[in-house]
Design a protein around this motif. Structure first.
Motif, PDB file in Angstrom:
ATOM      1  N   ILE A  76       0.732  -1.210  -0.105  1.00  0.00           N
ATOM      2  CA  ILE A  76      -0.131  -0.167   0.053  1.00  0.00           C
ATOM      3  C   ILE A  76       0.999   1.415  -0.010  1.00  0.00           C
ATOM      4  O   ILE A  76       1.935   1.198   0.781  1.00  0.00           O
ATOM      5  N   LEU A  77       0.526   2.175  -0.666  1.00  0.00           N
ATOM      6  CA  LEU A  77       1.201   3.536  -0.717  1.00  0.00           C
ATOM      7  C   LEU A  77       0.257   4.468  -0.370  1.00  0.00           C
ATOM      8  O   LEU A  77      -0.737   4.658  -0.639  1.00  0.00           O
ATOM      9  N   TYR A  78       0.713   5.467   0.568  1.00  0.00           N
ATOM     10  CA  TYR A  78       0.097   6.352   1.348  1.00  0.00           C
ATOM     11  C   TYR A  78       0.307   7.681   0.822  1.00  0.00           C
ATOM     12  O   TYR A  78       1.478   8.243   0.782  1.00  0.00           O
ATOM     13  N   ALA A  79      -0.782   8.492   0.639  1.00  0.00           N
ATOM     14  CA  ALA A  79      -0.539   9.906   0.127  1.00  0.00           C
ATOM     15  C   ALA A  79      -0.308  10.897   1.257  1.00  0.00           C
ATOM     16  O   ALA A  79      -1.077  10.707   2.251  1.00  0.00           O
ATOM     17  N   LYS A  80       0.739  11.729   1.208  1.00  0.00           N
ATOM     18  CA  LYS A  80       1.049  12.872   1.982  1.00  0.00           C
ATOM     19  C   LYS A  80       0.577  14.074   1.755  1.00  0.00           C
ATOM     20  O   LYS A  80       0.834  14.479   0.399  1.00  0.00           O
TER      21      LYS A  80
END
Length: 270
Positions: A76-80
């Motif tokens: 999973i990649l998380y948006a900052k």
């Protein structure tokens, strides 16, 4: 015959999903081959925030590098995100300067600043456009971009009081005279036994109002100057001795008795 064997290795693939943290939803990328990089990733959008990249962890410690990082598991990649701020500038349109309000958070309501001041005018409100057609409501409207608010001014209007008699017994008032405007000369008043001598700015009647030059800048009082009429009193003795005329007698005053004339053979009656 000879036997032939084949070593078939299954290609391992993974799925990359995206947690946009309130931004626009992005579809997962499936069947990503093991140890491959990700091509340019779609940038999500979130109102009031600027995107600062994709991170490998929800704590935003390690950012994903699309050039060098490789996919070796489902992930999973998380948006900052970083909240954007705006600046509100005030164009006072000739009034005193009002400082801009900076670092305004997206969606924030700003307080109305102290009124700008412009001599001869009253601030009506701040407007969103130069044409002054849409007022900004400081109670409910929210800042969602850098913006300029424009001052709308209403010209001040004053009354001009005309004191016709010095004892204030006769007064007329001209209402709604705009700041810095010339005053239309009113019709000359009339007073029995006196000649009108003009309108004056002071009760001492030393400073005349010049209707061609003087301008109304506040509530104004003008006082009429009166010059008492003077008359000559001539004595027609009808054949009697001559009596000199009395000249420059002020209207409404008495004259002293004069020596009675004489006439031979007659008695002076009056």
């Amino acid at each position: 015959g000879k036997s032939v064997s084949f070593n078939i290795t299954m290609i391992k693939t993974y799925t990359v999903t995206f947690d946009s943290n309130g931004g626009t939803t992005l579809a997962a990328i499936k069947n990503v081959i093991k140890n491959s990089t990700l091509s340019a990733l779609t940038v999500p959008v979130k109102e009031g925030f600027s995107f600062e990249g994709w991170y490998k962890d929800s704590g935003f410690v390690e950012q994903w590098n699309i050039l060098s990082d490789r996919v070796n598991s489902d992930m999973i990649l998380y948006a900052k995100w970083k909240g954007v701020t705006y600046t509100v500038v005030f164009e006072s349109n000739g009034g005193t300067t009002i400082a801009a309000i900076s670092a305004v958070s997206h969606g924030a309501i700003i307080s109305k600043p102290a009124d700008s001041v412009k001599t001869g005018y009253t601030l009506e409100n701040w407007y969103k456009d130069k044409a002054l057609t849409a007022a900004w409501d400081f109670n409910i409207e929210k800042v969602t971009a850098d913006m300029t608010l424009y001052a709308k001014w209403n010209i001040d209007k004053f009354s001009v009081k005309l004191i016709i008699n010095g004892d204030n017994s006769t007064i007329e008032t001209i209402e709604g005279v705009e700041y810095n405007s010339l005053l239309t000369k009113p019709a000359d008043p009339v007073k029995t036994g006196s000649t009108f001598g003009g309108w004056y700015k002071d009760f001492g009647l030393t400073m005349a109002w010049d209707f061609a030059k003087d301008r109304v800048t506040n509530t104004t009082i003008l006082t009429a100057k009166w010059i008492s009429n003077k008359y000559d009193v001539i004595f027609e003795t009808n054949g009697g001795t001559t009596i000199s005329a009395i000249t420059n007698v002020v209207y409404g005053t008495t004259i002293s008795a004069v020596t009675a004339p004489t006439k031979k053979g007659s008695k002076f009656v009056g």
